[in-house]
Scaffold this motif. Sequence first.
Motif, PDB file in Angstrom:
ATOM      1  N   LYS A 189      16.818  -7.707  72.179  1.00 33.91           N
ATOM      2  CA  LYS A 189      16.656  -9.052  73.060  1.00 33.91           C
ATOM      3  C   LYS A 189      15.437  -8.886  73.763  1.00 33.91           C
ATOM      4  CE  LYS A 189      21.069 -11.002  74.214  1.00 33.91           C
ATOM      5  NZ  LYS A 189      22.168 -10.977  75.467  1.00 33.91           N
ATOM      6  N   SER A 190      15.215  -8.035  74.472  1.00 31.90           N
ATOM      7  CA  SER A 190      13.986  -7.663  75.286  1.00 31.90           C
ATOM      8  C   SER A 190      12.842  -8.056  74.526  1.00 31.90           C
ATOM      9  CB  SER A 190      13.767  -6.343  75.831  1.00 31.90           C
ATOM     10  OG  SER A 190      14.931  -6.038  76.587  1.00 31.90           O
ATOM     11  N   HIS A 191      12.588  -7.257  73.245  1.00 33.83           N
ATOM     12  CA  HIS A 191      11.502  -7.445  72.392  1.00 33.83           C
ATOM     13  C   HIS A 191      11.507  -8.588  71.618  1.00 33.83           C
ATOM     14  CE1 HIS A 191       9.498  -3.776  73.895  1.00 33.83           C
ATOM     15  NE2 HIS A 191      10.926  -3.375  74.244  1.00 33.83           N
ATOM     16  N   GLU A 192      12.515  -9.318  71.490  1.00 34.37           N
ATOM     17  CA  GLU A 192      12.487 -10.576  70.602  1.00 34.37           C
ATOM     18  C   GLU A 192      12.260 -10.059  68.967  1.00 34.37           C
ATOM     19  OE1 GLU A 192      11.828 -14.517  72.382  1.00 34.37           O
ATOM     20  OE2 GLU A 192       9.989 -13.378  72.994  1.00 34.37           O
ATOM     21  N   ARG A 193      13.098  -8.935  68.697  1.00 37.06           N
ATOM     22  CA  ARG A 193      13.038  -8.353  67.308  1.00 37.06           C
ATOM     23  C   ARG A 193      14.382  -8.650  66.580  1.00 37.06           C
ATOM     24  NH1 ARG A 193      10.736  -3.042  69.770  1.00 37.06           N
ATOM     25  NH2 ARG A 193       8.547  -3.188  69.570  1.00 37.06           N
ATOM     26  N   ILE A 194      14.447  -8.451  65.430  1.00 32.43           N
ATOM     27  CA  ILE A 194      15.452  -8.337  64.729  1.00 32.43           C
ATOM     28  C   ILE A 194      15.780  -6.630  64.286  1.00 32.43           C
ATOM     29  CG2 ILE A 194      16.580  -8.837  62.426  1.00 32.43           C
ATOM     30  CD1 ILE A 194      14.970 -11.273  62.285  1.00 32.43           C
ATOM     31  N   MET A 195      16.615  -6.259  64.651  1.00 29.63           N
ATOM     32  CA  MET A 195      16.978  -4.860  64.300  1.00 29.63           C
ATOM     33  C   MET A 195      18.164  -4.663  63.317  1.00 29.63           C
ATOM     34  SD  MET A 195      15.284  -3.197  66.513  1.00 29.63           S
ATOM     35  CE  MET A 195      15.812  -1.492  66.490  1.00 29.63           C
ATOM     36  N   VAL A 196      17.606  -4.015  62.311  1.00 31.54           N
ATOM     37  CA  VAL A 196      18.690  -3.573  61.185  1.00 31.54           C
ATOM     38  C   VAL A 196      19.405  -2.293  61.298  1.00 31.54           C
ATOM     39  CG1 VAL A 196      18.976  -3.485  58.678  1.00 31.54           C
ATOM     40  CG2 VAL A 196      17.559  -5.010  59.566  1.00 31.54           C
ATOM     41  N   VAL A 197      20.519  -2.277  61.461  1.00 32.89           N
ATOM     42  CA  VAL A 197      21.190  -0.997  61.762  1.00 32.89           C
ATOM     43  C   VAL A 197      21.967  -0.591  60.405  1.00 32.89           C
ATOM     44  CG1 VAL A 197      22.952   0.324  63.375  1.00 32.89           C
ATOM     45  CG2 VAL A 197      21.671  -1.804  64.279  1.00 32.89           C
ATOM     46  N   GLU A 198      21.588   0.604  60.052  1.00 31.87           N
ATOM     47  CA  GLU A 198      22.101   1.137  58.835  1.00 31.87           C
ATOM     48  C   GLU A 198      23.196   2.121  59.127  1.00 31.87           C
ATOM     49  OE1 GLU A 198      19.419   2.424  55.561  1.00 31.87           O
ATOM     50  OE2 GLU A 198      20.506   4.296  55.495  1.00 31.87           O
ATOM     51  N   ILE A 199      24.443   1.844  58.442  1.00 34.91           N
ATOM     52  CA  ILE A 199      25.548   2.520  58.914  1.00 34.91           C
ATOM     53  C   ILE A 199      26.215   3.349  57.687  1.00 34.91           C
ATOM     54  CG2 ILE A 199      28.048   2.166  59.567  1.00 34.91           C
ATOM     55  CD1 ILE A 199      26.807  -0.296  61.553  1.00 34.91           C
ATOM     56  N   MET A 200      26.811   4.382  57.946  1.00 36.22           N
ATOM     57  CA  MET A 200      27.400   5.057  56.627  1.00 36.22           C
ATOM     58  C   MET A 200      28.719   4.480  56.190  1.00 36.22           C
ATOM     59  SD  MET A 200      27.299   9.214  57.802  1.00 36.22           S
ATOM     60  CE  MET A 200      25.881  10.139  57.279  1.00 36.22           C
ATOM     61  N   GLY A 201      29.292   4.848  55.301  1.00 34.37           N
ATOM     62  CA  GLY A 201      30.453   4.605  54.471  1.00 34.37           C
ATOM     63  C   GLY A 201      30.381   4.427  52.887  1.00 34.37           C
ATOM     64  N   ARG A 202      29.344   5.294  52.247  1.00 33.12           N
ATOM     65  CA  ARG A 202      29.062   4.907  50.870  1.00 33.12           C
ATOM     66  C   ARG A 202      29.426   3.828  50.092  1.00 33.12           C
ATOM     67  NH1 ARG A 202      31.041  10.870  49.440  1.00 33.12           N
ATOM     68  NH2 ARG A 202      28.942  12.060  49.628  1.00 33.12           N
ATOM     69  N   HIS A 203      30.492   3.739  49.587  1.00 36.16           N
ATOM     70  CA  HIS A 203      30.689   2.348  48.589  1.00 36.16           C
ATOM     71  C   HIS A 203      31.685   1.662  49.168  1.00 36.16           C
ATOM     72  CE1 HIS A 203      27.689   4.006  46.030  1.00 36.16           C
ATOM     73  NE2 HIS A 203      28.394   5.071  45.961  1.00 36.16           N
ATOM     74  N   ALA A 204      32.130   1.995  50.432  1.00 34.84           N
ATOM     75  CA  ALA A 204      33.240   1.138  51.130  1.00 34.84           C
ATOM     76  C   ALA A 204      32.660   0.678  52.486  1.00 34.84           C
ATOM     77  CB  ALA A 204      34.558   1.850  51.247  1.00 34.84           C
ATOM     78  N   GLY A 205      32.685  -0.309  52.857  1.00 35.45           N
ATOM     79  CA  GLY A 205      32.007  -0.922  53.928  1.00 35.45           C
ATOM     80  C   GLY A 205      32.574  -1.004  55.210  1.00 35.45           C
ATOM     81  N   TRP A 206      33.942  -0.039  55.321  1.00 35.73           N
ATOM     82  CA  TRP A 206      34.631  -0.409  56.465  1.00 35.73           C
ATOM     83  C   TRP A 206      34.232   0.193  57.718  1.00 35.73           C
ATOM     84  CZ3 TRP A 206      39.290  -2.269  56.346  1.00 35.73           C
ATOM     85  CH2 TRP A 206      39.847  -2.355  55.080  1.00 35.73           C
ATOM     86  N   ILE A 207      33.316   1.205  57.935  1.00 37.68           N
ATOM     87  CA  ILE A 207      32.757   1.204  59.230  1.00 37.68           C
ATOM     88  C   ILE A 207      31.737   0.175  59.623  1.00 37.68           C
ATOM     89  CG2 ILE A 207      31.333   3.083  60.652  1.00 37.68           C
ATOM     90  CD1 ILE A 207      31.666   4.990  58.575  1.00 37.68           C
ATOM     91  N   THR A 208      30.954  -0.127  58.626  1.00 41.90           N
ATOM     92  CA  THR A 208      30.143  -1.155  58.812  1.00 41.90           C
ATOM     93  C   THR A 208      30.931  -2.553  59.427  1.00 41.90           C
ATOM     94  OG1 THR A 208      28.601  -0.360  57.187  1.00 41.90           O
ATOM     95  CG2 THR A 208      28.058  -2.649  58.204  1.00 41.90           C
ATOM     96  N   TRP A 209      31.818  -2.823  58.816  1.00 41.17           N
ATOM     97  CA  TRP A 209      32.613  -3.962  58.870  1.00 41.17           C
ATOM     98  C   TRP A 209      33.359  -3.786  60.329  1.00 41.17           C
ATOM     99  CZ3 TRP A 209      37.767  -4.228  60.466  1.00 41.17           C
ATOM    100  CH2 TRP A 209      38.538  -5.960  60.391  1.00 41.17           C
ATOM    101  N   GLY A 210      33.860  -2.729  60.782  1.00 44.43           N
ATOM    102  CA  GLY A 210      34.400  -2.421  62.194  1.00 44.43           C
ATOM    103  C   GLY A 210      33.487  -2.238  63.170  1.00 44.43           C
ATOM    104  N   ALA A 211      32.344  -1.957  62.924  1.00 44.12           N
ATOM    105  CA  ALA A 211      31.182  -1.961  63.921  1.00 44.12           C
ATOM    106  C   ALA A 211      30.500  -3.424  63.974  1.00 44.12           C
ATOM    107  CB  ALA A 211      30.116  -0.982  63.761  1.00 44.12           C
ATOM    108  N   GLY A 212      30.645  -4.268  62.828  1.00 41.09           N
ATOM    109  CA  GLY A 212      29.989  -5.590  62.738  1.00 41.09           C
ATOM    110  C   GLY A 212      31.061  -6.343  63.841  1.00 41.09           C
TER     111      GLY A 212
END
Length: 349
Positions: free
Chosen positions: A166-189
Amino acid sequence: MAEVNRIGMLTGGGDAPGLNGVIRAVTMRSINEYGYEVLGVMRGWRGLIKREEDSTMSLSVADVRYILEEGGTILKSSRTNPYKNEGDAEKVVENMKEYGIDALVAIGGDDTLGVAKRLHDDFGVQMVGCPKTIDNDLSATDTTFGYDTAVSIATEAIDRIRTTAKSHERIMVVEIMGRHAGWITWGAGVAGAANITLIPEVEPDLDEITNLFKKRAENGESWGIVAVSEGVALSEDYITQNAEKDEFGHVRLGGIGETLAGEIKERTGIDTRHVVLGHLQRGGTPTAFDRILSTRYGLRAAEAVRNGEWGQMVALRGNEIVTVSLNEATEETKTVPDDLYRAAATFFG
Ligand code: F6P
């Protein structure tokens, strides 16, 4: 059923916060309630293939009493596969005899448990499995310990990244673990209120992502968070760190965050950076939920040994810890169902 005096226990695959909770519970119940001796096998299956000086450690109640809050595994871990090289599976069985191990508790994900199942089927090894993975991708159990901790860490990371985005008016892409299942990303998202969450189960649409961020910018918000799973593929192929495969044939994923950030920057004209959370998600102390779940798994695993429930794995079903066959445990990968992804999508934008 051969009598059990000494049980062996090993941890295989990627570590997960809560492993020490299982080790503690198996050891304390086995010694205090059943009078077994407990032998820790070091470095997963490797400890039973190679007889090195430090391949085993005898476990006492005093050794494990205060390890519940420690991340990692006091038994260490490896991705060694006894079915990769001819003769290694036989060595595992021989060495179990040498060490006087009458029954084995194997704590691991689908790879470790797949080996456990084969050793039980091929050689009649008295085996009990315990599920472990931060990825939460084992279908036979409602959840695995390590997942709650990984989601909590990734959520906190998103919260922190948001303020600087927000401060820098940037988009930040956060890469999250989990191999071929998106559970961690889904939960954190969901928990971290990401502006868009991308998981391997759903094909990403670059136009949709671009439009979302252009629209946000038009409304005065030239910043945003993308939670992306390491297993998301922009084209036919996954992005991998290198061509190497581990002994179970898995490639090392990683790189989608950087590639996606480049695409978004080019398409939106907004400064876009990426962060790879990596092994941070697996390290450190387990949450209270994972401490409790791992303890319950460990207690039930010791009980399964006492009952002679060979070829079974402990699992969480609803609020009960039950046993299911290792066969069922390793049959299929549990992925994020469409309706759960849609629930997350309600908040995109
Ligand atoms: O399976 C757990 C996991 O952390 C995955 O999420 C990740 O892809 C992989 O292990 C990383 O493995 P390594 O620790 O071998 O780099």
